[in-house]
Design a protein around this motif. Structure first.
Motif, PDB file in Angstrom:
ATOM      1  N   ARG A   1      22.152  74.688 -70.794  1.00 35.46           N
ATOM      2  CA  ARG A   1      22.233  75.702 -71.841  1.00 35.46           C
ATOM      3  C   ARG A   1      23.479  75.505 -72.697  1.00 35.46           C
ATOM      4  NH1 ARG A   1      24.998  80.352 -71.908  1.00 35.46           N
ATOM      5  NH2 ARG A   1      25.502  80.155 -69.685  1.00 35.46           N
ATOM      6  N   LEU A   2      24.610  75.212 -72.056  1.00 33.69           N
ATOM      7  CA  LEU A   2      25.855  75.070 -72.791  1.00 33.69           C
ATOM      8  C   LEU A   2      25.888  73.804 -73.634  1.00 33.69           C
ATOM      9  CD1 LEU A   2      28.424  76.284 -70.102  1.00 33.69           C
ATOM     10  CD2 LEU A   2      27.610  77.517 -72.117  1.00 33.69           C
ATOM     11  N   MET A   3      25.209  72.764 -73.194  1.00 36.04           N
ATOM     12  CA  MET A   3      25.129  71.556 -74.013  1.00 36.04           C
ATOM     13  C   MET A   3      24.469  71.869 -75.351  1.00 36.04           C
ATOM     14  SD  MET A   3      26.401  68.702 -72.639  1.00 36.04           S
ATOM     15  CE  MET A   3      25.428  67.288 -73.119  1.00 36.04           C
ATOM     16  N   ARG A   4      23.415  72.694 -75.300  1.00 34.89           N
ATOM     17  CA  ARG A   4      22.709  73.061 -76.533  1.00 34.89           C
ATOM     18  C   ARG A   4      23.495  74.075 -77.351  1.00 34.89           C
ATOM     19  NH1 ARG A   4      18.425  73.317 -72.672  1.00 34.89           N
ATOM     20  NH2 ARG A   4      18.673  75.595 -72.617  1.00 34.89           N
ATOM     21  N   GLN A   5      24.088  75.050 -76.660  1.00 37.03           N
ATOM     22  CA  GLN A   5      24.729  76.165 -77.347  1.00 37.03           C
ATOM     23  C   GLN A   5      26.140  75.842 -77.821  1.00 37.03           C
ATOM     24  OE1 GLN A   5      24.546  79.820 -75.105  1.00 37.03           O
ATOM     25  NE2 GLN A   5      26.338  80.691 -76.129  1.00 37.03           N
ATOM     26  N   CYS A   6      26.914  75.136 -77.008  1.00 38.80           N
ATOM     27  CA  CYS A   6      28.343  74.948 -77.276  1.00 38.80           C
ATOM     28  C   CYS A   6      28.737  73.497 -77.530  1.00 38.80           C
ATOM     29  CB  CYS A   6      29.167  75.494 -76.117  1.00 38.80           C
ATOM     30  SG  CYS A   6      28.815  77.218 -75.709  1.00 38.80           S
ATOM     31  N   GLY A   7      27.875  72.556 -77.180  1.00 38.23           N
ATOM     32  CA  GLY A   7      28.164  71.165 -77.470  1.00 38.23           C
ATOM     33  C   GLY A   7      28.688  70.394 -76.272  1.00 38.23           C
ATOM     34  N   GLU A   8      28.596  69.081 -76.370  1.00 36.67           N
ATOM     35  CA  GLU A   8      29.002  68.201 -75.274  1.00 36.67           C
ATOM     36  C   GLU A   8      30.501  68.267 -75.019  1.00 36.67           C
ATOM     37  OE1 GLU A   8      28.688  63.457 -74.062  1.00 36.67           O
ATOM     38  OE2 GLU A   8      27.602  64.247 -75.803  1.00 36.67           O
ATOM     39  N   ASP A   9      31.288  68.381 -76.085  1.00 35.98           N
ATOM     40  CA  ASP A   9      32.741  68.446 -75.922  1.00 35.98           C
ATOM     41  C   ASP A   9      33.153  69.676 -75.116  1.00 35.98           C
ATOM     42  OD1 ASP A   9      35.589  67.718 -76.691  1.00 35.98           O
ATOM     43  OD2 ASP A   9      35.424  69.727 -77.584  1.00 35.98           O
ATOM     44  N   PHE A  10      32.496  70.815 -75.381  1.00 40.51           N
ATOM     45  CA  PHE A  10      32.778  72.044 -74.636  1.00 40.51           C
ATOM     46  C   PHE A  10      32.532  71.832 -73.145  1.00 40.51           C
ATOM     47  CE2 PHE A  10      31.546  75.930 -72.554  1.00 40.51           C
ATOM     48  CZ  PHE A  10      32.416  76.897 -73.050  1.00 40.51           C
ATOM     49  N   VAL A  11      31.395  71.250 -72.812  1.00 44.54           N
ATOM     50  CA  VAL A  11      31.034  71.047 -71.412  1.00 44.54           C
ATOM     51  C   VAL A  11      32.018  70.090 -70.747  1.00 44.54           C
ATOM     52  CG1 VAL A  11      29.268  70.147 -69.843  1.00 44.54           C
ATOM     53  CG2 VAL A  11      28.607  71.564 -71.817  1.00 44.54           C
ATOM     54  N   SER A  12      32.449  69.052 -71.458  1.00 48.03           N
ATOM     55  CA  SER A  12      33.408  68.097 -70.898  1.00 48.03           C
ATOM     56  C   SER A  12      34.746  68.767 -70.621  1.00 48.03           C
ATOM     57  CB  SER A  12      33.602  66.915 -71.851  1.00 48.03           C
ATOM     58  OG  SER A  12      32.406  66.194 -72.012  1.00 48.03           O
ATOM     59  N   ARG A  13      35.202  69.587 -71.568  1.00 49.21           N
ATOM     60  CA  ARG A  13      36.475  70.296 -71.368  1.00 49.21           C
ATOM     61  C   ARG A  13      36.366  71.316 -70.243  1.00 49.21           C
ATOM     62  NH1 ARG A  13      37.477  73.470 -75.445  1.00 49.21           N
ATOM     63  NH2 ARG A  13      35.728  72.958 -76.824  1.00 49.21           N
ATOM     64  N   ARG A  14      35.239  71.967 -70.159  1.00 49.99           N
ATOM     65  CA  ARG A  14      35.008  72.940 -69.084  1.00 49.99           C
ATOM     66  C   ARG A  14      35.056  72.262 -67.719  1.00 49.99           C
ATOM     67  NH1 ARG A  14      29.983  74.463 -66.925  1.00 49.99           N
ATOM     68  NH2 ARG A  14      29.882  76.540 -65.956  1.00 49.99           N
ATOM     69  N   ASP A  15      34.410  71.115 -67.600  1.00 53.30           N
ATOM     70  CA  ASP A  15      34.441  70.374 -66.335  1.00 53.30           C
ATOM     71  C   ASP A  15      35.856  69.943 -65.986  1.00 53.30           C
ATOM     72  OD1 ASP A  15      31.726  70.663 -66.121  1.00 53.30           O
ATOM     73  OD2 ASP A  15      31.227  68.646 -66.806  1.00 53.30           O
ATOM     74  N   ALA A  16      36.594  69.472 -67.006  1.00 53.22           N
ATOM     75  CA  ALA A  16      37.967  69.027 -66.769  1.00 53.22           C
ATOM     76  C   ALA A  16      38.851  70.192 -66.327  1.00 53.22           C
ATOM     77  CB  ALA A  16      38.532  68.378 -68.030  1.00 53.22           C
ATOM     78  N   PHE A  17      38.638  71.369 -66.935  1.00 48.78           N
ATOM     79  CA  PHE A  17      39.412  72.545 -66.539  1.00 48.78           C
ATOM     80  C   PHE A  17      39.141  72.914 -65.083  1.00 48.78           C
ATOM     81  CE2 PHE A  17      39.200  77.076 -65.650  1.00 48.78           C
ATOM     82  CZ  PHE A  17      40.540  77.430 -65.812  1.00 48.78           C
ATOM     83  N   VAL A  18      37.871  72.908 -64.690  1.00 56.10           N
ATOM     84  CA  VAL A  18      37.515  73.271 -63.316  1.00 56.10           C
ATOM     85  C   VAL A  18      38.183  72.334 -62.320  1.00 56.10           C
ATOM     86  CG1 VAL A  18      35.621  73.432 -61.663  1.00 56.10           C
ATOM     87  CG2 VAL A  18      35.354  74.394 -63.949  1.00 56.10           C
ATOM     88  N   ARG A  19      38.179  71.035 -62.623  1.00 54.19           N
ATOM     89  CA  ARG A  19      38.832  70.082 -61.721  1.00 54.19           C
ATOM     90  C   ARG A  19      40.328  70.338 -61.651  1.00 54.19           C
ATOM     91  NH1 ARG A  19      35.002  66.531 -64.183  1.00 54.19           N
ATOM     92  NH2 ARG A  19      36.561  65.906 -65.748  1.00 54.19           N
TER      93      ARG A  19
END
Length: 394
Positions: free
Chosen positions: A287-305
């Protein structure tokens, strides 16, 4: 040769001793206190035939609840609940106590939170039918008032397995974050509630033990084991659909119900009981890939780590975890201008916008730094100017 062999033998024994010590530390077991709620199963099970082969056993799902909300009188005692529109429990406490649970009372309690879009439900007590009903009622009102950010702040020694599964499935469908604070526990059946959260923030103690089959008519170990297999199959199905490892159910089987096996931080991560719910994360990613973009998802993953690495020292209290995460996320561009409500820890943003400078994220100090500054470093830090450029992440 003999001397070399002796040295090797001594080294091997020392290594085994260290491993045994580590295993003992990882598998902390306590005697369960009399007031422990346990993990009690009373739902009927169906086992085909008097002596069926194991593969013929049938696992019946927990019966579905009727459609709609039952607003009939509810007695929560000995459990207690309160509602707060604040997430800072240290300064703001746990909010107003919920004494009655009819629709008007619950709506009034949550009404103030509608403007901010954040509610924290504090619950202390057993996991039972009353708790399941409480979660249904609060969720229904939160939906009606469009309160999108929901935190269940729980302290429970356990209770009824089937009620935990019912409440947990409701939590999983309605986007709750689950907190277990440093002064709280989540034992036995409460672990199923923890598993259901979209996000799990844990500073307190998480413990498990064997399920008690209170309604059993078994007279032999074999008959009891067949009944328990059906119950544990239900538990495994529940854990699997909620992103937790089915190994938790297997581990429960090995701990007598008079004892309590405390899970370490590493085990909580390994079993999928801490941090982002893996099952929900899979749904959100697409959902976030469509709604917020690939960059958002990448930054979100990096933050979680980074959060898992930087913000989770041993024995950190929940306030410290939240403060560290709020400060850390600005390094990853959160809250995101395009998708602010999907940003990590976005449940805090409505409160930050509401001119609450004490809620600002600040990197958590080490215990030494806390001591040097009298434990007031985060509280006494100068406020940031809205014009400084940091207002985006506050």
């Amino acid at each position: 040769m003999c001397k070399r062999f002796s040295i090797l033998l001594l080294a091997s024994l020392l290594l085994l001793g260290c491993r045994a010590q580590d295993d003992t530390q990882a598998a902390t077991v306590e005697v369960a206190s009399p007031e422990e709620g346990g993990a009690v199963s009373t739902a009927p099970v169906q086992v085909d035939g008097a002596e069926p082969p194991l593969e013929a056993e049938v696992s019946e799902p927990v019966p579905d609840e009727p459609e709609g909300v039952d607003w009939s009188p509810l007695e929560l005692a000995p459990g207690v609940a309160s509602v707060s529109c604040e997430l800072d429990y240290v300064r703001e406490g746990d909010g107003a106590s919920l004494e009655t649970f009819d629709q008007a009372a619950v709506t009034a309690a949550l009404g103030e939170c509608a403007e901010r879009g954040v509610v924290r439900l504090r619950y202390s007590g057993k996991i039972n039918a009353a708790f399941a009903s409480l979660m249904q009622r609060v969720t229904e009102v939160a939906d009606t008032l469009d309160i999108g950010k929901r935190v269940l702040d729980i302290d429970s020694s356990g209770g009824m397995v089937e009620d935990a599964i019912r409440a947990g499935d409701r939590i999983a469908e309605s986007r709750w974050t689950v907190w277990v604070r440093e002064d709280a526990v989540c034992h036995s059946a409460c672990v199923f509630i923890l598993a259901a959260g979209d996000m799990r923030m844990v500073s307190g103690r998480i413990g498990i033990h064997r399920i008690i089959r209170m309604s059993s008519t078994a007279s032999t170990r074999l008959e009891l084991n067949r009944e328990l297999r059906v119950v544990y199959d239900r538990v495994r199905d529940y854990l699997e659909r909620n992103g937790a490892a089915t190994a938790v159910a297997d581990l429960m089987m090995a701990v007598p119900n008079r004892n309590l096996r405390l899970l370490t931080g590493d085990e909580l991560a390994l079993y999928g009981l801490d941090g982002i719910n893996p099952a929900q994360d899979d749904l959100d990613r697409l959902r976030l890939m469509r709604q917020c973009g690939e960059d958002f998802v990448s930054r979100r993953d990096a933050f979680v780590r980074a959060f898992d690495t930087s913000c989770k020292p041993a024995n950190a209290d929940l306030e410290t975890l939240n403060a560290c995460g709020l400060d850390l996320r600005k390094d990853y561009g959160f809250p995101d201008a395009t998708c602010p409500t999907e940003s990590p820890l976005s449940e805090f943003d409505a409160l930050l916008v509401a001119d609450k400078p004490e809620h600002m994220g600040r990197r958590a100090l080490t215990p030494v730094q806390e001591g040097e500054q009298g434990g007031q470093a985060r509280r006494d830090e100068p406020e940031r100017d809205d014009a400084s450029g940091d207002a985006d992440w506050r």
